[in-house]
Design an enzyme around this catalytic site. Structure first.
Site, PDB file in Angstrom:
ATOM      1  N   LYS A 155       0.843  -1.196   0.000  1.00  0.00           N
ATOM      2  CA  LYS A 155       0.000   0.000   0.000  1.00  0.00           C
ATOM      3  C   LYS A 155       0.879   1.246   0.000  1.00  0.00           C
ATOM      4  O   LYS A 155       1.463   1.622   1.005  1.00  0.00           O
ATOM      5  CB  LYS A 155      -0.919   0.052   1.223  1.00  0.00           C
ATOM      6  CG  LYS A 155      -1.988   1.118   1.019  1.00  0.00           C
ATOM      7  CD  LYS A 155      -2.454   1.769   2.292  1.00  0.00           C
ATOM      8  CE  LYS A 155      -1.601   2.897   2.775  1.00  0.00           C
ATOM      9  NZ  LYS A 155      -1.650   4.142   1.986  1.00  0.00           N
TER      10      LYS A 155
ATOM     11  N   GLU B  83      -1.248   7.396  -0.334  1.00  0.00           N
ATOM     12  CA  GLU B  83      -2.369   7.872  -1.154  1.00  0.00           C
ATOM     13  C   GLU B  83      -1.995   9.138  -1.921  1.00  0.00           C
ATOM     14  O   GLU B  83      -2.641   9.486  -2.903  1.00  0.00           O
ATOM     15  CB  GLU B  83      -3.594   8.133  -0.264  1.00  0.00           C
ATOM     16  CG  GLU B  83      -3.429   9.203   0.822  1.00  0.00           C
ATOM     17  CD  GLU B  83      -2.791   8.673   2.109  1.00  0.00           C
ATOM     18  OE1 GLU B  83      -1.988   7.713   2.038  1.00  0.00           O
ATOM     19  OE2 GLU B  83      -3.109   9.229   3.178  1.00  0.00           O
TER      20      GLU B  83
ATOM     21  N   GLY C 241       7.094   5.625   7.413  1.00  0.00           N
ATOM     22  CA  GLY C 241       6.237   6.806   7.484  1.00  0.00           C
ATOM     23  C   GLY C 241       6.461   7.549   8.780  1.00  0.00           C
ATOM     24  O   GLY C 241       7.525   7.445   9.398  1.00  0.00           O
ATOM     25  N   GLY C 242       5.466   8.295   9.198  1.00  0.00           N
ATOM     26  CA  GLY C 242       5.594   9.136  10.387  1.00  0.00           C
ATOM     27  C   GLY C 242       5.381   8.358  11.682  1.00  0.00           C
ATOM     28  O   GLY C 242       4.837   7.249  11.679  1.00  0.00           O
TER      29      GLY C 242
ATOM     30  N   GLY D 177       3.107   5.114  12.644  1.00  0.00           N
ATOM     31  CA  GLY D 177       3.952   3.963  12.983  1.00  0.00           C
ATOM     32  C   GLY D 177       3.542   3.338  14.314  1.00  0.00           C
ATOM     33  O   GLY D 177       3.465   2.115  14.444  1.00  0.00           O
TER      34      GLY D 177
ATOM     35  N   GLU E  60      10.211   2.089   9.867  1.00  0.00           N
ATOM     36  CA  GLU E  60      11.195   3.115   9.495  1.00  0.00           C
ATOM     37  C   GLU E  60      10.496   4.449   9.656  1.00  0.00           C
ATOM     38  O   GLU E  60       9.635   4.802   8.843  1.00  0.00           O
ATOM     39  CB  GLU E  60      11.622   2.941   8.026  1.00  0.00           C
ATOM     40  CG  GLU E  60      12.353   1.668   7.726  1.00  0.00           C
ATOM     41  CD  GLU E  60      13.755   1.630   8.307  1.00  0.00           C
ATOM     42  OE1 GLU E  60      14.287   2.699   8.655  1.00  0.00           O
ATOM     43  OE2 GLU E  60      14.299   0.529   8.420  1.00  0.00           O
TER      44      GLU E  60
ATOM     45  N   CYS F  55      13.683  11.721   5.109  1.00  0.00           N
ATOM     46  CA  CYS F  55      13.699  11.298   6.508  1.00  0.00           C
ATOM     47  C   CYS F  55      15.049  11.554   7.160  1.00  0.00           C
ATOM     48  O   CYS F  55      15.134  11.816   8.344  1.00  0.00           O
ATOM     49  CB  CYS F  55      13.320   9.830   6.612  1.00  0.00           C
ATOM     50  SG  CYS F  55      14.331   8.783   5.580  1.00  0.00           S
TER      51      CYS F  55
ATOM     52  N   GLU G  63      10.168  16.836  14.073  1.00  0.00           N
ATOM     53  CA  GLU G  63      10.539  16.713  12.665  1.00  0.00           C
ATOM     54  C   GLU G  63       9.695  17.694  11.849  1.00  0.00           C
ATOM     55  O   GLU G  63       8.478  17.724  11.967  1.00  0.00           O
ATOM     56  CB  GLU G  63      10.257  15.278  12.185  1.00  0.00           C
ATOM     57  CG  GLU G  63      10.738  15.026  10.779  1.00  0.00           C
ATOM     58  CD  GLU G  63      10.352  13.631  10.275  1.00  0.00           C
ATOM     59  OE1 GLU G  63       9.220  13.191  10.538  1.00  0.00           O
ATOM     60  OE2 GLU G  63      11.181  13.001   9.603  1.00  0.00           O
TER      61      GLU G  63
HETATM   62  P1  NAD Z   1       2.461   8.886   7.142  1.00  0.00           P
HETATM   63  O1  NAD Z   1       2.788   8.212   8.405  1.00  0.00           O
HETATM   64  O2  NAD Z   1       1.409   9.919   7.115  1.00  0.00           O
HETATM   65  O3  NAD Z   1       2.036   7.822   6.036  1.00  0.00           O
HETATM   66  C1  NAD Z   1       2.871   6.741   5.685  1.00  0.00           C
HETATM   67  C2  NAD Z   1       2.015   5.632   5.115  1.00  0.00           C
HETATM   68  O4  NAD Z   1       1.237   5.070   6.178  1.00  0.00           O
HETATM   69  C3  NAD Z   1       1.019   6.065   4.063  1.00  0.00           C
HETATM   70  O5  NAD Z   1       0.905   5.054   3.099  1.00  0.00           O
HETATM   71  C4  NAD Z   1      -0.273   6.214   4.861  1.00  0.00           C
HETATM   72  O6  NAD Z   1      -1.433   6.080   4.089  1.00  0.00           O
HETATM   73  C5  NAD Z   1      -0.137   5.073   5.841  1.00  0.00           C
HETATM   74  N1  NAD Z   1      -0.873   5.204   7.101  1.00  0.00           N
HETATM   75  C6  NAD Z   1      -1.275   6.333   7.721  1.00  0.00           C
HETATM   76  N2  NAD Z   1      -1.898   6.022   8.876  1.00  0.00           N
HETATM   77  C7  NAD Z   1      -1.867   4.669   8.991  1.00  0.00           C
HETATM   78  C8  NAD Z   1      -2.335   3.755   9.982  1.00  0.00           C
HETATM   79  N3  NAD Z   1      -2.945   4.153  11.075  1.00  0.00           N
HETATM   80  N4  NAD Z   1      -2.116   2.440   9.778  1.00  0.00           N
HETATM   81  C9  NAD Z   1      -1.467   2.005   8.681  1.00  0.00           C
HETATM   82  N5  NAD Z   1      -1.021   2.833   7.699  1.00  0.00           N
HETATM   83  C10 NAD Z   1      -1.202   4.153   7.867  1.00  0.00           C
HETATM   84  O7  NAD Z   1       3.850   9.443   6.601  1.00  0.00           O
HETATM   85  P2  NAD Z   1       4.092  10.331   5.299  1.00  0.00           P
HETATM   86  O8  NAD Z   1       3.597  11.700   5.629  1.00  0.00           O
HETATM   87  O9  NAD Z   1       3.587   9.638   4.097  1.00  0.00           O
HETATM   88  O10 NAD Z   1       5.686  10.306   5.208  1.00  0.00           O
HETATM   89  C11 NAD Z   1       6.492  11.171   5.926  1.00  0.00           C
HETATM   90  C12 NAD Z   1       7.102  10.464   7.108  1.00  0.00           C
HETATM   91  O11 NAD Z   1       7.792   9.294   6.687  1.00  0.00           O
HETATM   92  C13 NAD Z   1       8.133  11.314   7.795  1.00  0.00           C
HETATM   93  O12 NAD Z   1       7.983  11.240   9.186  1.00  0.00           O
HETATM   94  C14 NAD Z   1       9.448  10.668   7.388  1.00  0.00           C
HETATM   95  O13 NAD Z   1      10.503  10.900   8.266  1.00  0.00           O
HETATM   96  C15 NAD Z   1       9.083   9.248   7.289  1.00  0.00           C
HETATM   97  N6  NAD Z   1      10.023   8.505   6.424  1.00  0.00           N
HETATM   98  C16 NAD Z   1      10.946   7.685   7.023  1.00  0.00           C
HETATM   99  C17 NAD Z   1      11.882   7.020   6.237  1.00  0.00           C
HETATM  100  C18 NAD Z   1      12.935   6.126   6.854  1.00  0.00           C
HETATM  101  O14 NAD Z   1      13.607   5.401   6.130  1.00  0.00           O
HETATM  102  N7  NAD Z   1      13.098   6.106   8.163  1.00  0.00           N
HETATM  103  C19 NAD Z   1      11.862   7.182   4.859  1.00  0.00           C
HETATM  104  C20 NAD Z   1      10.920   8.023   4.297  1.00  0.00           C
HETATM  105  C21 NAD Z   1       9.997   8.685   5.095  1.00  0.00           C
END
Ligand code: NAD
Length: 498
Positions: free
Chosen positions: A179, A182, A235-236, A240, A257, A291, A392
């Protein structure tokens, strides 16, 4: 102009399909806010079907037990197809994320390397023999796939992040439900079109690789579902944590991550020009939506005025613009909402006493007014108590803090809940190594910033995550270790006398 071919872009059990309730979501180009595609928004039923398809494909066994060479060949063929479609994929990534075309090309090349690396690793992995001290026993540890893997990715490096997960997951013999974000799903859809063909060529059953699209609710189904064995999430922190909580219910394996608040430490003896140059790219590549962005400059006090003046001068010269324009050096932020968050961070920092040295607002060029642009921003006079130092920002904002002593800067750099990446600039090799050893970070660069290779692990200490991607550990995330003990000539043991 919507990309018509992406209208039916859920891939479930070997078929491209629309959402079962016909729901769609618009995908927007951050350069000018135009709609570039309409993609389906999966329902809970769609995700459930995808998971069941992956379960059935895994349990049928032919992919999990396929010869390693066959699984490796799928990864190699995928790498080749990525290169054949390099320009198209890079362009799509630019339209979707706003990054420059050159960055898009680098992402395709990096994704290609990841598929190649795991193809080689999978082909040579053979477990290990264990000497148990008995000649009548053959003991070995083998690695087997975990099962059904849910793979959830963010919007900043869409093709790259899914490649880090899908290559080792499929290479190890798992089945997957992916997934993407979006906000930026388009290159992941293309990757799955490639995988469909390469998996079919290898005789993998339908349902080996599935793709669902949609927001956090779709990801949450993957994290909760009892038929999913592992969830790998990038993700965030807020999402996470939610994934980790949901996964606990069925004790899924979880790899996270998450974000970073990454220190870039410059000692007085650093190569001045290189340190200034890399401080800019550490913070402002992809408008800081990285990130591992070096968003926190920790500067030796003796360098302060000279370094920040040069940094601010060069930050003002950065050409923000359309990622497709070869003169642009960085693009917009990904959405209007995200830009508003970054702007609120800047306003908050100024209210807490930060001093604006560059940027701070939107560009004035008329052709950039529809997009989500923000000028590279340098904030001087920051200190550990400020919100902007603790949270962040994920945008083009570089904060400057000063230090005097080595011990002091190590403590400052580690004084954060994050632990993803960072750098040390010094011409004293001993100091570079000493500081690198004391930083609680998953990646430390000495006299460099940002390079990574598929052979070396990537991941975070502390709240930057759990588990590792890339390297051998990035494969082991998707494997169960099994110890097989064989007694060659069994004889009664007589533990119990009777
Ligand atoms: P986000 O957490 O909003 O979304 C990430 C993904 O998770 C998306 O696909 C989203 O639809 C999904 N998601 C959201 N809520 C969820 C839930 N409750 N359960 C399951 N899935 C869910 O993050 P973002 O805004 O897309 O990305 C930015 C973040 O990602 C930043 O914090 C960045 O530091 C982090 N990031 C980390 C790395 C790394 O390698 N550590 C790499 C890239 C980005």
């Amino acid at each position: 102009m919507p990309l018509a071919s992406d209208a039916a872009s859920l891939f479930i059990n070997g078929e491209w399909t629309e959402a079962s309730d016909g729901g769609q979501r618009a995908v927007v180009n951050p350069f000018d806010a135009s709609v570039i595609a309409q993609v389906p928004e999966a329902t809970t039923d769609d995700v459930d079907r995808a998971i069941r398809a992956a379960r059935a494909a895994f349990d049928e066994g032919s992919w999990a037990q396929a010869p390693a060479a066959r699984r490796a060949a799928v990864l190699t063929a995928t790498a080749e197809a990525l290169q054949e479609q390099r320009e198209e994929l890079a362009r799509l990534e630019t339209l979707d994320t706003g990054k420059t075309l050159e960055e898009g090309r680098i992402d395709v090349d990096d994704a290609t390397s990841v598929f190649r690396y795991y193809a080689a690793l999978v082909a040579t992995e053979a477990g290990r023999a264990v000497d148990v001290g008995r000649p009548d026993v053959v003991s070995r540890v083998v690695h087997e796939p975990v099962g059904v893997c849910g793979l959830i990715t963010p919007w900043n490096y869409p093709l790259l992040q899914i490649s880090w997960k899908v290559a080792p997951a499929l290479g190890a013999g798992n089945t997957v439900v992916a997934k993407p974000s979006e906000v930026t799903p388009l290159t992941t859809v293309r990757l799955f079109r490639i995988l469909q063909e390469k998996l079919a060529d290898a005789g993998a059953p339908d349902g080996t690789a599935n793709l669902v699209l949609g927001g956090g609710a779709v990801g949450a189904v993957l994290a909760e579902h009892p038929l999913v064995d592992l969830v790998s999430f990038t993700g965030g922190g807020v999402s996470g944590r939610s994934v980790m909580r949901a996964a606990a219910e069925t004790v899924k394996k979880v790899a996270l991550e998450l974000g970073g608040k990454n220190p870039n430490i410059v000692f007085a003896d650093a190569d001045f020009d290189a340190a200034v140059d890399f401080a800019l790219s550490a913070a402002f590549v992809h408008s800081g939506q990285v990130c591992s962005a070096g968003s926190r400059l920790l500067l030796h006090r003796s360098l302060h005025e000279r370094f920040v003046a040069e940094l601010a001068r060069r930050a003002e010269l950065i050409r923000v613009g359309d990622g497709l324009d070869k003169d642009s050096e960085t693009g917009p932020l990904v959405t209007a909402e995200h830009r508003a968050k970054v702007e609120a961070h800047i306003a908050g920092a100024l209210a807490e006493g930060a001093i604006l040295r560059a940027g701070g607002g939107r560009p004035l060029e008329p052709e950039l007014q529809d997009g989500f642009f923000l000028r590279p921003t340098v904030l001087d006079g920051c200190h550990a108590g400020m919100t902007i130092i603790r949270e962040e920002v994920f945008g083009p904002v570089l904060t400057v803090e000063l230090f005097d002593e080595e011990d002091e800067v190590v403590a400052l750099a580690n004084d954060t809940p994050y632990g993803l990446a960072g750098a040390v600039w010094t011409q004293d090799a001993g100091r570079g190594e000493r500081v690198a050893a004391r930083l609680r970070l998953g990646t430390v660069w000495i006299n460099d910033y940002h390079p990574y290779v598929p052979q070396a692990e990537w991941g975070g200490f502390k709240q930057s995550g759990t588990g590792r991607e890339l390297g051998p550990s990035g494969l082991h995330e998707y494997q169960e270790a099994k110890h097989i003990w064989r007694t060659v000539s069994p004889a009664p043991q007589r533990w119990f006398a009777g």
